[in-house]
Design a protein around this motif. Structure first.
Motif, PDB file in Angstrom:
ATOM      1  N   HIS A  30       0.859  -1.187   0.000  1.00 39.88           N
ATOM      2  CA  HIS A  30       0.000   0.000   0.000  1.00 39.88           C
ATOM      3  C   HIS A  30       0.892   1.232   0.000  1.00 39.88           C
ATOM      4  N   GLU A  34      -1.665   3.529  -4.416  1.00 37.50           N
ATOM      5  CA  GLU A  34      -2.854   3.088  -3.708  1.00 37.50           C
ATOM      6  C   GLU A  34      -3.399   4.197  -2.799  1.00 37.50           C
ATOM      7  N   PRO A  54      -7.716  -3.249   1.590  1.00 38.27           N
ATOM      8  CA  PRO A  54      -6.485  -3.013   0.826  1.00 38.27           C
ATOM      9  C   PRO A  54      -5.644  -4.275   0.730  1.00 38.27           C
ATOM     10  N   GLU A  55      -4.948  -4.437  -0.387  1.00 36.87           N
ATOM     11  CA  GLU A  55      -4.077  -5.599  -0.600  1.00 36.87           C
ATOM     12  C   GLU A  55      -4.810  -6.882  -0.209  1.00 36.87           C
ATOM     13  N   CYS A  68      -4.735  -8.284  -4.803  1.00 38.82           N
ATOM     14  CA  CYS A  68      -5.201  -7.158  -5.609  1.00 38.82           C
ATOM     15  C   CYS A  68      -5.087  -5.882  -4.772  1.00 38.82           C
ATOM     16  N   ASP A  69      -5.057  -4.746  -5.428  1.00 37.93           N
ATOM     17  CA  ASP A  69      -4.871  -3.489  -4.706  1.00 37.93           C
ATOM     18  C   ASP A  69      -5.995  -3.236  -3.709  1.00 37.93           C
ATOM     19  N   GLU A  82      -7.889  -2.409  -9.326  1.00 36.19           N
ATOM     20  CA  GLU A  82      -6.442  -2.369  -9.538  1.00 36.19           C
ATOM     21  C   GLU A  82      -6.030  -0.990 -10.034  1.00 36.19           C
ATOM     22  N   TYR A 120      -2.718   4.628 -13.416  1.00 36.61           N
ATOM     23  CA  TYR A 120      -2.140   5.544 -12.438  1.00 36.61           C
ATOM     24  C   TYR A 120      -2.200   6.984 -12.939  1.00 36.61           C
TER      25      TYR A 120
END
Length: 224
Positions: A30, A34, A54-55, A68-69, A82, A120
């Motif tokens: 993270h 993220e 998260p994660e 996964c994110d 993601e 991103y």
């Protein structure tokens, strides 16, 4: 509650629930991308981190762990999110990694998850677009659960979805059939979207009457 405080509580809550590699993965994974998603997309849209993980660890089609994110898990929706940078997911990816990524997304879909990805660059530079797209996904499953007042009524959102699906100007008969409503109500809803600058009226022969309506480019962003 301010974002930084809420985000710290969110991460510490999940750290305290985990041990071993699951905890280590959250500590390592993270990072900037993220947190940026949390700050610029998730927090403005929801104002809280309830049901967001998260994660999040899942198994792929080979039985191997994959983190996964984010996973957003509610009674109505299991959503994987993601955040993909151009380098790791495009320029640095070989053919086998590319195949594995596609196979994993297909497998997760088969397991009942919805899988969506944000670039991103969009999270960083075009967060409003990410918010609009994510709102569209969430409203499809739980239209009344987002914080704040929904900017479009359910019927209006359905008309826009139909317009995008048809990929052509939409007619009152399309709306009448899709929503099982009468012609007058369909026209009123379409005219209402025109008044808000979302649709453009298109007249028929001799420009006497409006017969169909076209989407105004990007006009619906931020309205979902």
């Amino acid at each position: 509650m301010e974002f930084e405080h809420a985000h710290d509580e969110f991460i510490h809550l999940h750290l305290n629930r985990r041990s071993g590699e699951r905890r280590g993965r959250l500590e390592r994974g993270h990072r900037e991308a993220e947190k940026l998603f949390c700050r610029k997309v998730w927090w403005p849209l929801n104002g809280k981190f309830d049901d967001l993980h998260p994660e999040f660890e899942v198994l792929d089609w080979r039985g191997r762990s994959y983190f996964c994110d984010f996973a957003y898990l509610t009674p109505n929706l299991r959503l994987m999110i993601e955040i993909k940078g151009f380098g790791p997911h495009v320029t640095d990816m070989d053919r086998q990694k590319y195949c594995n990524e596609l196979n994993r997304e297909t497998f997760l879909t088969a397991m009942g998850y919805r899988v969506i990805s944000f670039a991103y660059d969009d999270v960083s530079q075009r967060a409003d677009l990410c918010i609009t797209l994510l709102r569209m996904v969430l409203n499809h499953y739980q239209p009344n659960e987002l914080s704040g007042e929904s900017r479009l009524k359910v019927s209006e959102r359905e008309i826009l979805r139909l317009a995008y699906t048809l990929a052509r100007p939409i007619r009152p008969i399309d709306v009448k059939t899709h929503l099982s409503i009468n012609h007058r109500t369909a026209v009123r809803l379409l005219q209402g979207l025109c008044d808000r600058g979302i649709l453009l009226p298109i007249a028929g022969a001799e420009d006497k009457h409006v017969v169909k309506y076209a989407l105004r480019p990007q006009a619906s962003q931020g309205l979902w």
